[in-house]
Write an enzyme that holds these catalytic residues in place. Structure first.
Site, PDB file in Angstrom:
ATOM      1  CD  GLU A 168      -2.328   2.197  -3.496  1.00  0.00           C
ATOM      2  OE1 GLU A 168      -3.290   2.920  -3.774  1.00  0.00           O
ATOM      3  OE2 GLU A 168      -1.626   2.388  -2.479  1.00  0.00           O
ATOM      4  CG  ASP A 177      -1.798   1.178   1.330  1.00  0.00           C
ATOM      5  OD1 ASP A 177      -2.654   1.314   0.443  1.00  0.00           O
ATOM      6  OD2 ASP A 177      -1.635   1.987   2.268  1.00  0.00           O
TER       7      ASP A 177
HETATM    8  C1  GLC Z   1      -3.959   3.564  -0.455  1.00  0.00           C
HETATM    9  C2  GLC Z   1      -5.352   3.007  -0.327  1.00  0.00           C
HETATM   10  C3  GLC Z   1      -6.282   4.077   0.140  1.00  0.00           C
HETATM   11  C4  GLC Z   1      -5.786   4.626   1.457  1.00  0.00           C
HETATM   12  C5  GLC Z   1      -4.316   5.048   1.363  1.00  0.00           C
HETATM   13  C6  GLC Z   1      -3.713   5.307   2.710  1.00  0.00           C
HETATM   14  O1  GLC Z   1      -3.868   4.517  -1.432  1.00  0.00           O
HETATM   15  O2  GLC Z   1      -5.770   2.446  -1.537  1.00  0.00           O
HETATM   16  O3  GLC Z   1      -7.599   3.605   0.265  1.00  0.00           O
HETATM   17  O4  GLC Z   1      -6.554   5.738   1.827  1.00  0.00           O
HETATM   18  O5  GLC Z   1      -3.520   4.052   0.767  1.00  0.00           O
HETATM   19  O6  GLC Z   1      -3.297   4.128   3.338  1.00  0.00           O
END
Ligand code: GLC
Length: 644
Positions: free
Chosen positions: A334, A292
């Protein structure tokens, strides 16, 4: 067709026990010796590079020694069934690239209440053809939901959020999934912890050891420099990069929400402990770790604090660590960034980083194409993806749990007279249904009063017009909306990579506005497309004329074709045909001497189209076969024609 369980590198039966069955001492010691040899072989392969990178970043041999000792410990603790799975996956190669793989993303509570509830719903997932389940964050977070960011503010990496179940439930679910050839993905929220995490609580109490795991700052000029140089993540809902803590008289860095404290990866203790958390979770049976917000993990004053070289060092180290302890586990980055920043997260062939990355620019460009009925930008985006080495695997999706940010290639768009600010405004107006001819419904997200920028939230079905047509009771409009929805899924499945469907999209589930009445969620419009899964829709999937029947049936059929037909192989050659009509997207896939012409009409008009020459084709969906050169394609429809 290969056996489904084989495709995921998972056996249909056997190897179910989490601990090796007791054996004779002699057999045990032979097993022990084999396990030792495997671990040492893997460590030998990576040790020098791992040590080199670690020392370059931390220059701390003691901490490196501790890390290696812990790798051994986690390897020893790894259940025998998972170790066997690792070996099978190492032999099978990149299992997540198989064309029969289909992912679904879901919140445990929305879908089935608890982890045990998900286990009880595996038959449904199997019926959907799902081979990969992304369970949205389920680790412990602050009880107050307005301080959990939908689970992305973790208070304890080793504990499941009480209402959802336990770690044992998770391990059991993983086992049950593996028996069915389904893999499990989870979020590894590595950039920050919640302010209720033990480290944060001890830091707040003034313990230096724990303060050094975060970024504390009291100098206003430093805070001002960050504010100047670092873009805002949530400009409206959580502006600023620091949060003031009166009890300490200091600010702590919080790039996301004020209750999400950024971890300090300059401290090797943070890196080591987070790696131990990662391995602990992998040992519960998780197959895919979604890293993430990984581009944010290294901070350097004077930079924009995104994608810094040290981030790549850390991801590379994670890759090696997982290859030593749990090589069956896949790293999914991500990286919601511009394409030039995304691709480096694959690393190189010799030094790979992530196995898989989100195809975020393609996703955003797809919706821009829907709003403009002009595929030129999408063609150039897909061409850019096709030009990358085929070994790079993308996770493709129409939408996820987050907003759609309009990160498009504005340099190219402006060459066609479309400028960034008015174009974004048009897209947001279009998808809110404010533009004549738009049937989309949804809400803005983080509309920034300063820049005029905003992102967008809605379910796929609502963006395609299903919600508006249902409310108006307009059958003709519903027909178009469903055709558009099916066409977009057919386009999703025609791309190389792992397709992911958001739970509920398979039944055309529409927006859920009830979050507005929930004070803990009302501020975050992403909840409009994170509604509770509507099980009553499942019953309607069998009614042929119903909206659910049409979507569900079409997806089932398309997924089956993709599973069976070699032109959908990840290694197929893919070409974006430069067709004269800009409303037409034409993807040509060839593999094993077969060619697919996948043609999509992104317009409100029926089109008469020309094949490159007269030939025999099979319509893979209807099964009809014929020789022709021209064909017609209704508005928002598609054809998958296989050249005979
Ligand atoms: C990522 C997640 C999102 C979250 C962010 C902070 O971008 O997809 O939903 O708010 O991380 O952890």
């Amino acid at each position: 067709m290969t056996d489904k369980n084989d495709r995921a590198g998972v056996p249909a039966s056997g190897a179910r026990t989490r601990r090796s069955p007791s054996r004779q001492p002699l057999a045990r010691s032979a097993e022990r010796a084999r396990a030792d040899a495997i671990f040492l072989g893997r460590l030998r392969r990576h040790h020098d590079e791992l040590r080199w990178l670690y020392m370059e970043l931390y220059d701390n041999a003691d901490m490196f020694g501790e890390l290696v000792d812990q790798l051994r410990r986690f390897y020893d603790e790894r259940p025998a069934a998972l170790r066997a799975l690792d070996e099978r996956r190492e032999r099978a190669g990149a299992w997540y690239r198989e064309r029969g793989q289909l992912g679904m993303q879901m919140y445990i509570d929305n879908f089935a209440g608890t982890i045990a509830g998900v286990e009880g719903r595996l038959d449904y997932l199997e019926r959907c053809g799902v081979t990969y389940v992304h369970l949205m964050p389920f680790l412990d977070t602050p009880a107050d939901r307005s301080r959990s960011d939908g689970g992305y503010a973790v208070s304890d990496f080793r504990r499941v959020k009480p209402g959802l179940g336990t770690m044992e439930d998770l391990a059991r679910l993983a086992e049950r999934c593996h028996e069915r050839g389904i893999s499990l993905c989870m979020d590894f929220v590595m950039n920050h912890t919640s302010d209720e995490h033990e480290w944060a609580r001890r830091a707040r109490a003034g313990e230096g050891e724990y303060m050094s795991r975060y970024f504390f700052e009291s100098r206003q000029d430093v805070i001002d420099r960050y504010t100047r140089d670092v873009p805002q993540v949530f400009p409206t809902t959580a502006p600023g990069h620091f949060t003031y803590l009166p009890e300490l008289g200091q600010h702590v860095m919080t790039q996301f929400y004020p209750y999400q404290w950024d971890l300090n990866y300059r401290n090797p203790r943070v890196f080591n402990e987070m790696m131990y958390n990662f391995l602990f979770l992998a040992n519960q049976g998780i197959d895919v770790m979604r890293l993430d917000a990984v581009p944010y993990i290294w901070k350097q004053l004077g930079t924009n604090c995104r994608n810094l070289p040290q981030v790549h060092t850390i991801v590379r180290m994670m890759r090696m660590i997982s290859e030593v302890v749990c090589p069956g586990v896949v790293l999914l980055g991500e990286v919601v960034m511009a394409p030039v920043e995304v691709v480096p997260y694959f690393g190189t062939v010799e030094k790979p980083e992530c196995h898989m990355l989100y195809n975020v620019t393609t996703m955003a460009t797809t919706w821009s194409t829907v709003a403009c009925r002009d595929t030129r930008l999408l063609r150039s985006q897909l061409e850019a993806v096709c030009a990358l080495p085929r070994a790079y695997t993308f996770l493709n999706y129409l939408r996820c749990h987050d907003d759609i940010g309009w990160g498009l290639d504005y340099a190219t768009l402006s060459g066609w007279g479309m400028e960034e600010v008015p174009h974004k405004r048009y897209l947001n107006d279009y998808f809110q249904g404010l533009v004549p001819g738009s049937t989309s419904r949804g809400e803005l997200y983080n509309a920034d009063p300063v820049t005029g920028d905003a992102r967008f939230c809605a379910t796929t079905a609502s963006m395609c017009g299903v919600e508006a047509a249902a409310l108006a009771g307009d059958g003709a409009a519903m027909d178009v909306a469903l055709r558009k929805d099916v066409m977009l899924h057919a386009y999703l499945l025609a791309q190389s990579g792992l397709p992911i469907i958001y739970s509920g999209d398979e039944l055309a589930q529409v927006n859920d506005y009830s979050y507005r009445d929930d004070p803990e969620r009302a501020d975050d419009s992403r909840y409009v497309h994170r509604g509770r899964f509507d099980w009553s829709l499942v019953g309607r999937a069998d009614e042929p004329g119903s909206a659910q029947g049409r979507i569900f049936g079409a997806l089932e059929e398309l997924e089956g074709i993709r599973r069976d037909e070699a032109v959908f192989d990840a290694d197929a050659s893919v070409e974006i045909v430069d067709y004269s009509d800009p409303a037409i997207l034409w993807i040509r896939r060839s593999a094993g001497g077969r060619t697919l012409e996948a043609v999509f009409n992104f317009s409100d008009d029926e089109k008469s189209l020309w094949m490159p020459g007269r030939a025999r084709f099979t319509d893979l969906v209807s099964g009809d076969e014929g020789e022709f050169e021209t064909f017609s394609l209704p508005a928002w429809d598609f054809r998958w024609y296989l050249r005979a």
